[in-house]
Design an enzyme around this catalytic site. Structure first.
Site, PDB file in Angstrom:
ATOM      1  N   ASP A  68       0.847  -1.133   0.061  1.00 14.78           N
ATOM      2  CA  ASP A  68      -0.140  -0.096  -0.002  1.00 14.78           C
ATOM      3  C   ASP A  68       1.019   1.295  -0.152  1.00 14.78           C
ATOM      4  OD1 ASP A  68      -1.400   2.113   0.763  1.00 14.78           O
ATOM      5  OD2 ASP A  68      -2.748   1.082   1.991  1.00 14.78           O
ATOM      6  N   VAL A  69       1.178   1.988  -1.050  1.00 11.76           N
ATOM      7  CA  VAL A  69       1.920   3.172  -1.209  1.00 11.76           C
ATOM      8  C   VAL A  69       1.529   4.233  -0.511  1.00 11.76           C
ATOM      9  CG1 VAL A  69       2.859   2.401  -3.489  1.00 11.76           C
ATOM     10  CG2 VAL A  69       0.863   3.812  -3.536  1.00 11.76           C
ATOM     11  N   ASN A  95       1.189   6.309 -10.389  1.00 15.68           N
ATOM     12  CA  ASN A  95      -0.210   6.237 -11.157  1.00 15.68           C
ATOM     13  C   ASN A  95      -1.400   6.082 -10.263  1.00 15.68           C
ATOM     14  OD1 ASN A  95      -2.238   5.346 -13.353  1.00 15.68           O
ATOM     15  ND2 ASN A  95      -2.146   3.410 -12.271  1.00 15.68           N
ATOM     16  N   TYR A 167     -10.677  16.060  -5.105  1.00 16.03           N
ATOM     17  CA  TYR A 167      -9.940  15.347  -6.277  1.00 16.03           C
ATOM     18  C   TYR A 167      -9.024  16.379  -7.140  1.00 16.03           C
ATOM     19  CZ  TYR A 167      -9.063  12.441 -10.258  1.00 16.03           C
ATOM     20  OH  TYR A 167      -8.432  11.603 -11.279  1.00 16.03           O
ATOM     21  N   LYS A 171      -5.123  16.836  -7.793  1.00 17.42           N
ATOM     22  CA  LYS A 171      -4.283  16.692  -9.038  1.00 17.42           C
ATOM     23  C   LYS A 171      -3.788  18.015  -9.285  1.00 17.42           C
ATOM     24  CE  LYS A 171      -5.436  12.325  -9.700  1.00 17.42           C
ATOM     25  NZ  LYS A 171      -4.420  11.387  -9.923  1.00 17.42           N
TER      26      LYS A 171
HETATM   27  N1  NAD Z   1      -9.779   6.968 -16.323  1.00 19.18           N
HETATM   28  C1  NAD Z   1      -9.920   8.470 -16.144  1.00 19.18           C
HETATM   29  O1  NAD Z   1     -10.653   9.056 -17.152  1.00 19.18           O
HETATM   30  C2  NAD Z   1      -8.935   9.291 -15.444  1.00 19.18           C
HETATM   31  C3  NAD Z   1      -8.745  10.599 -15.856  1.00 19.18           C
HETATM   32  C4  NAD Z   1      -7.906  11.447 -15.029  1.00 19.18           C
HETATM   33  C5  NAD Z   1      -7.115  10.980 -14.151  1.00 19.18           C
HETATM   34  N2  NAD Z   1      -7.031   9.643 -14.208  1.00 19.18           N
HETATM   35  C6  NAD Z   1      -5.821   8.970 -13.046  1.00 19.18           C
HETATM   36  O2  NAD Z   1      -5.395   7.831 -13.412  1.00 19.18           O
HETATM   37  C7  NAD Z   1      -4.781   7.155 -12.532  1.00 19.18           C
HETATM   38  C8  NAD Z   1      -5.222   5.711 -12.789  1.00 19.18           C
HETATM   39  O3  NAD Z   1      -6.557   5.681 -13.202  1.00 19.18           O
HETATM   40  P1  NAD Z   1      -7.256   4.313 -13.664  1.00 19.18           P
HETATM   41  O4  NAD Z   1      -8.571   4.956 -14.374  1.00 19.18           O
HETATM   42  O5  NAD Z   1      -6.637   3.418 -14.482  1.00 19.18           O
HETATM   43  O6  NAD Z   1      -8.057   3.573 -12.434  1.00 19.18           O
HETATM   44  P2  NAD Z   1      -7.866   2.236 -11.586  1.00 19.18           P
HETATM   45  O7  NAD Z   1      -8.942   2.243 -10.339  1.00 19.18           O
HETATM   46  O8  NAD Z   1      -8.314   1.187 -12.415  1.00 19.18           O
HETATM   47  O9  NAD Z   1      -6.093   2.169 -11.211  1.00 19.18           O
HETATM   48  C9  NAD Z   1      -5.795   2.612  -9.899  1.00 19.18           C
HETATM   49  C10 NAD Z   1      -5.109   1.569  -9.153  1.00 19.18           C
HETATM   50  O10 NAD Z   1      -4.336   1.982  -7.906  1.00 19.18           O
HETATM   51  C11 NAD Z   1      -4.803   1.014  -6.890  1.00 19.18           C
HETATM   52  N3  NAD Z   1      -4.343   1.702  -5.683  1.00 19.18           N
HETATM   53  C12 NAD Z   1      -5.384   2.486  -5.180  1.00 19.18           C
HETATM   54  N4  NAD Z   1      -4.874   3.078  -3.965  1.00 19.18           N
HETATM   55  C13 NAD Z   1      -3.648   2.345  -3.710  1.00 19.18           C
HETATM   56  C14 NAD Z   1      -2.644   2.207  -2.783  1.00 19.18           C
HETATM   57  N5  NAD Z   1      -2.691   3.054  -1.574  1.00 19.18           N
HETATM   58  N6  NAD Z   1      -1.676   1.285  -2.623  1.00 19.18           N
HETATM   59  C15 NAD Z   1      -1.660   0.745  -4.060  1.00 19.18           C
HETATM   60  N7  NAD Z   1      -2.418   0.671  -5.021  1.00 19.18           N
HETATM   61  C16 NAD Z   1      -3.477   1.529  -4.901  1.00 19.18           C
HETATM   62  C17 NAD Z   1      -6.150   0.531  -7.146  1.00 19.18           C
HETATM   63  O11 NAD Z   1      -6.395  -0.575  -6.540  1.00 19.18           O
HETATM   64  C18 NAD Z   1      -6.242   0.365  -8.617  1.00 19.18           C
HETATM   65  O12 NAD Z   1      -5.511  -0.882  -9.006  1.00 19.18           O
HETATM   66  C19 NAD Z   1      -5.343   7.712 -11.458  1.00 19.18           C
HETATM   67  O13 NAD Z   1      -4.259   8.394 -10.751  1.00 19.18           O
HETATM   68  C20 NAD Z   1      -6.541   8.590 -11.849  1.00 19.18           C
HETATM   69  O14 NAD Z   1      -6.621   9.679 -10.775  1.00 19.18           O
HETATM   70  C21 NAD Z   1      -7.823   8.955 -14.710  1.00 19.18           C
END
Ligand code: NAD
Length: 265
Positions: A68-69, A95, A167, A171
């Protein structure tokens, strides 16, 4: 020749919560395809093991670190694991990120608990992982590339939705962390850039429903959603020697949304 041959990468939150291609998994798959060895960091190992197997089947090399980061000890152990397994570190993709959940999230709606959780997961994790990664990159002797992940919500005020105060704040703060890190380590060849992600169709977004997705598409000048691959290829570029003179870049990958306003402001 792969564009990342000989390099070692960490991708946090690499495996998406639901089946499909997330931003983190696309980064990990494409980096491995370009020759990097990748440490996949997730709290639950099941999905990450599946991703590691997919990368191996694709001819790449990846392994899983369960942690857990948000936890300082886990982040230190993650740094130890990458050195034990691969002997160096060149690339860190910060990420991990979460939303505030459903419902209203304007500033008047935000609870202390939500605010603290989003700061912890979306912002503090990037600082903690970078804090551990920089000395390892320095010791590895080949410079380094830190890639932070932000959102259009941190770059633009978006109307028409339930609000995203916590959020958006986390960001936007990631942009400041990126610029400060870039300036501090540029002379050592350790670069830091940030991808500002737009309306990307990851499993997380698919779960939010068709109406939400259409509203996000309608905002985008290109009138389509992006995919994790669009983000993954940007990360490959920023991690590669092609970007050797690029640091402190806040890079929107958003189908033109940030083009609607002057950038940077
Ligand atoms: N999907 C979009 O449209 C979008 C838009 C803007 C920004 N983002 C950003 O992109 C990034 C990834 O998003 P995604 O859509 O692929 O989401 P996702 O939820 O599929 O992936 C995020 C991952 O992070 C893991 N995670 C969360 N907290 C954690 C912790 N404390 N330690 C270890 N792992 C942890 C989750 O279990 C998940 O596997 C995020 O930072 C999100 O804010 C996504």
């Amino acid at each position: 020749m792969g564009r990342l041959d000989g390099k070692v990468a960490i991708v946090t939150g690499a495996a998406p919560r639901e089946p499909g291609v997330g931003n983190g998994s696309a980064m990990a798959i494409l980096m491995a395809r370009e020759g990097a060895k990748v440490l996949l960091v997730n709290r639950s190992t099941e999905r990450a093991e599946k991703l590691a197997a997919d990368i191996a089947a694709d001819g790449g090399e990846a392994s899983v670190f369960a942690g857990d980061v948000t936890n300082t000890d886990d982040v230190a152990a993650m740094g130890q694991a990458v050195m034990d397994r691969y002997g160096r570190l060149d690339i860190l993709c910060n990420n991990v990120g979460i939303g505030a959940g459903g419902g209203a999230n304007r500033v008047e709606d935000v609870t202390d608990e939500t605010w603290d959780r989003l700061v912890d997961v979306n912002l503090t994790t990037a600082m903690k992982c970078s804090r551990v990664a920089v000395p390892l990159m320095r010791d590895s002797g080949g410079g380094g590339s830190i890639i932070n992940i932000s959102s259009i919500a941190g770059a633009l005020g978006l109307t028409g939705g339930p609000g995203a105060a916590a959020y958006a704040a986390t960001k936007a703060a990631t942009h400041g962390l990126t610029l400060s890190t870039a300036a501090d380590y540029a002379a050592e060849g350790i670069r830091c850039n940030c991808i500002v992600i737009g309306s990307v169709a990851t499993p997380m977004v698919a779960a939010a429903g068709a109406e939400y997705r259409q509203r996000r598409i309608d905002m985008v000048p290109m009138q389509t959603e992006g995919t994790g691959w669009d983000i993954g290829w940007a990360a490959v570029y920023l991690a590669s020697e092609e970007a050797r003179w690029v640091t402190g870049l806040i890079l929107p990958i958003d189908g033109g949304l940030c083009a609607l306003r002057a950038w940077p402001r």
